[in-house]
Design a protein around this motif. Structure first.
Motif, short mmCIF file in Angstrom:
data_model
loop_
_atom_site.label_atom_id
_atom_site.label_comp_id
_atom_site.label_asym_id
_atom_site.label_seq_id
_atom_site.Cartn_x
_atom_site.Cartn_y
_atom_site.Cartn_z
N GLU A 1 2.37 -30.71 0.88
CA GLU A 1 2.54 -31.60 2.03
C GLU A 1 1.25 -31.75 2.83
OE1 GLU A 1 5.11 -33.37 2.73
OE2 GLU A 1 6.76 -32.49 1.57
N LEU A 2 0.31 -30.80 2.67
CA LEU A 2 -0.97 -30.93 3.38
C LEU A 2 -1.65 -32.24 3.05
CD1 LEU A 2 -2.41 -27.31 2.96
CD2 LEU A 2 -1.52 -28.32 5.06
N GLY A 3 -1.43 -32.72 1.83
CA GLY A 3 -2.05 -33.96 1.41
C GLY A 3 -1.54 -35.19 2.12
N THR A 4 -0.41 -35.07 2.83
CA THR A 4 0.15 -36.22 3.56
C THR A 4 -0.30 -36.22 5.03
OG1 THR A 4 2.19 -35.10 4.27
CG2 THR A 4 2.17 -36.08 2.07
N ALA A 5 -1.06 -35.19 5.44
CA ALA A 5 -1.49 -35.09 6.83
C ALA A 5 -2.63 -36.07 7.12
CB ALA A 5 -1.94 -33.67 7.14
N ASP A 6 -2.75 -36.42 8.38
CA ASP A 6 -3.88 -37.26 8.83
C ASP A 6 -5.09 -36.40 9.19
OD1 ASP A 6 -2.64 -40.01 8.87
OD2 ASP A 6 -1.22 -38.94 10.16
N GLY A 7 -4.90 -35.11 9.22
CA GLY A 7 -5.99 -34.19 9.49
C GLY A 7 -5.46 -32.77 9.53
N ILE A 8 -6.34 -31.80 9.26
CA ILE A 8 -5.96 -30.39 9.30
C ILE A 8 -6.87 -29.68 10.29
CG2 ILE A 8 -5.72 -28.25 8.01
CD1 ILE A 8 -5.28 -29.95 5.50
N LEU A 9 -6.26 -29.06 11.29
CA LEU A 9 -6.99 -28.28 12.28
C LEU A 9 -7.00 -26.83 11.82
CD1 LEU A 9 -5.91 -30.90 13.69
CD2 LEU A 9 -5.75 -29.58 15.79
N SER A 10 -8.13 -26.15 11.98
CA SER A 10 -8.26 -24.77 11.51
C SER A 10 -8.78 -23.88 12.62
CB SER A 10 -9.23 -24.72 10.32
OG SER A 10 -9.39 -23.39 9.86
N ASN A 11 -8.11 -22.72 12.80
CA ASN A 11 -8.50 -21.80 13.86
C ASN A 11 -9.65 -20.91 13.41
OD1 ASN A 11 -8.47 -20.61 16.36
ND2 ASN A 11 -6.62 -19.40 16.02
N THR A 12 -10.78 -21.55 13.21
CA THR A 12 -12.01 -20.85 12.84
C THR A 12 -13.16 -21.66 13.40
OG1 THR A 12 -13.18 -19.82 10.97
CG2 THR A 12 -12.31 -22.04 10.61
N TRP A 13 -14.38 -21.25 13.14
CA TRP A 13 -15.53 -22.04 13.58
C TRP A 13 -16.66 -21.92 12.59
CZ3 TRP A 13 -14.22 -17.36 15.57
CH2 TRP A 13 -15.20 -16.41 15.80
N GLN A 14 -17.63 -22.78 12.76
CA GLN A 14 -18.66 -22.98 11.75
C GLN A 14 -19.41 -21.70 11.40
OE1 GLN A 14 -18.96 -26.00 10.15
NE2 GLN A 14 -20.28 -24.86 8.75
N ASP A 15 -19.80 -20.93 12.38
CA ASP A 15 -20.59 -19.73 12.12
C ASP A 15 -19.79 -18.62 11.48
OD1 ASP A 15 -22.78 -20.98 13.19
OD2 ASP A 15 -22.70 -19.96 15.12
N LEU A 16 -18.47 -18.64 11.62
CA LEU A 16 -17.64 -17.56 11.09
C LEU A 16 -17.43 -17.71 9.59
CD1 LEU A 16 -16.02 -15.03 11.95
CD2 LEU A 16 -14.00 -16.51 12.04
N GLU A 17 -17.15 -18.93 9.11
CA GLU A 17 -16.85 -19.15 7.69
C GLU A 17 -17.59 -20.38 7.16
OE1 GLU A 17 -12.57 -18.04 6.54
OE2 GLU A 17 -12.36 -18.79 8.59
N PRO A 18 -18.91 -20.37 7.20
CA PRO A 18 -19.67 -21.56 6.84
C PRO A 18 -19.49 -22.00 5.39
CG PRO A 18 -21.13 -19.67 7.06
CD PRO A 18 -19.79 -19.24 7.58
N THR A 19 -19.46 -21.07 4.45
CA THR A 19 -19.36 -21.44 3.04
C THR A 19 -18.01 -22.09 2.73
OG1 THR A 19 -20.83 -19.62 2.41
CG2 THR A 19 -19.44 -20.56 0.68
N THR A 20 -16.94 -21.49 3.24
CA THR A 20 -15.61 -22.05 2.99
C THR A 20 -15.45 -23.40 3.65
OG1 THR A 20 -14.71 -19.80 2.85
CG2 THR A 20 -13.15 -21.59 3.18
#
Length: 467
Positions: free
Chosen positions: A181-200
């Motif tokens: 169902e994630l594929g039907t979303a208009d966007g996915i918000l993630s509780n992380t930030w750029q410096d914490l998980e840059p590669t992913t």
């Protein structure tokens, strides 16, 4: 609580920082006084409890199945509440268990977003899951082969999620239906930030070139860290006790709102803490069965008063440690404890919310994952980010007292712990910058708010068509 706290913080930020109105629909378990207290706090957010039928599943059924059942039962009430709202809401934001409700949002002429209150690594597993070959998933479950995620660190079976550990096909097939169902979303918000998980995050942002289908066209918005700020005016016995301790001298021990240990493990933990000779605050819960696990729907119930805790501790433990330790039955004010000047370390089950609360307060961790995706989180914190050490169980499943002593000492006073403490303090500053105006996560959430505003003007102007 691990989902409720970041959702409430998200709603607050949308109102206070981005000039939107927000309503928070809550499907509560009714199991926690902390949950009730959180929802009673003054807030600019309109909070509506959603009724739901009690799950018909056995209480020992996989937690994923129980929560899914409860969420699905609440959808008719969610739909009728949204349909009756005036003015019409612009967007519906759900968590992973609520992804089937995205169809309700689109049916009612709204945007549909998913807020993943987890690490970006777990998001990547969920995001790409619909495109995984069945043979790869079966090899992971049956043969314990690593699960390969495009552009990300592979998931070794020792770090896998509970869905796959159970080796019950209907469970991980059910997980797949939510993930699709994630594929039907208009966007996915993630509780992380750029410096914490840059590669992913880089792999997720480039997902359009790595897979097939609409799931890879959904934009990702890193908006974290969203955590509880705590109450600076709160008064409690534990905070008064902490006030009397030297700076950065205490290790905090808690396994979250649903984590429990078996009785033998509680004994080993008590001896490990005592042998470490460190000051400690330990939130203790009654043991549950023969395994360390999650008890979401019983946490906060049962034993009352403070006397029961000593029943499960080594004889004389409380007396011997009374000058350096504090044992708290059932629940403690975690945000306030972690932000206290006297706390240096945190023995944690690695729920993502607890992990972020530790990072934003510059507190190094001893990771002790129990259930859900916590083993993935432990791997991120120890192997990718380097802000924690991990305890290891022996063949009987017990983490022994010497292991606990060593890892606690490492975080609190060891040379290796010094580097870990420096890294977590650096990430604390990074996280603060990310959510401050002009920071990467602030700007990411601003883009979500902007999309909502553009969509509202188009929809109300008659220029919107359903997908």
């Amino acid at each position: 609580m691990g989902h409720l706290i970041p959702f409430l913080e998200l709603a607050n930020r949308l109102v206070l920082h981005h000039n939107l109105q927000a309503t928070l629909f809550v499907v509560g378990t009714g199991s926690s006084s902390a949950e009730f207290a959180l929802l009673q706090k003054p807030s600019p957010v309109n909070i509506i409890p959603l009724p739901h039928a009690s799950s018909s599943l056995d209480s020992n059924a996989p937690i994923f199945n129980i929560i899914s059942s409860m969420m699905t039962a609440s959808f008719p009430f969610l739909r009728s509440s949204i349909a009756a709202a005036n003015p019409r809401p612009v967007a519906l934001i759900v968590d992973l268990f609520g992804t089937p409700a995205l169809s309700i949002a689109h049916e009612l002429g709204m945007l549909g977003f998913v807020f993943m209150t987890t690490s970006a690594w777990f998001l990547s597993l969920s995001f790409f899951y619909p495109s995984f070959d069945k043979s790869m998933v079966d090899a992971h479950v049956d043969n314990h082969d690593p699960l390969v995620i495009p552009g990300c660190t592979p998931v070794r079976f020792e770090n896998t999620i509970e869905v796959f550990e159970l080796n019950q096909k209907e469970v991980y097939v059910g997980f797949g239906s939510f993930a699709s169902e994630l594929g039907t979303a208009d966007g996915i918000l993630s509780n992380t930030w750029q410096d914490l998980e840059p590669t992913t995050l880089k792999a997720l942002s480039e997902a359009g070139t790595l897979g097939k289908g609409k799931v890879n066209e959904v934009p990702i918005f890193p908006i974290g860290p969203l955590t509880s700020n705590g109450d600076p005016t709160l008064e409690s016995e534990v905070l008064k006790w902490l006030d009397r301790q030297p700076d950065e001298s205490v290790i905090y021990v808690s396994f979250g709102s649903g984590g429990t240990l078996r009785e033998e493990q509680i004994t080993e933990l008590a001896w490990g803490l005592e042998m470490s000779q460190q000051r400690f605050v330990w939130v203790i819960r009654p043991p549950a069965g023969t395994e360390s696990m999650g008890t979401f729907f019983t946490a906060g119930r049962g034993s009352s008063g403070d006397d029961w805790a000593s029943e499960f501790l080594p004889e004389g433990f409380i007396k011997r440690t009374k000058e350096v330790g504090l044992v708290i039955p059932m629940w403690g004010p975690q945000a306030e404890i972690l932000s206290h000047r006297s706390v240096r370390g945190f023995v944690t089950h690695c729920g993502w919310n607890s992990s972020l609360e530790s990072i934003v307060n510059g507190v190094a961790m001893v990771t002790w994952p129990l259930y859900a995706e916590q083993k993935m989180n432990a791997a991120v914190l120890t192997e990718e980010v380097g802000v924690a050490v991990r305890v290891r169980a022996e063949g009987d499943g017990l983490v022994k007292r010497k292991e606990i002593e060593n890892k606690v000492r490492m975080i609190m006073e060891g040379k290796e712990g010094g580097g870990i403490r420096e890294r977590v303090k650096g990430l604390k500053i990074s996280g603060e910058k990310a959510v401050t105006k002009g920071g990467s996560s602030y700007n990411s959430l601003a883009r979500v708010a902007s999309e909502c505003d553009i969509f509202r003007r188009r929809r109300d102007g008659g220029c919107y068509s359903l997908p």
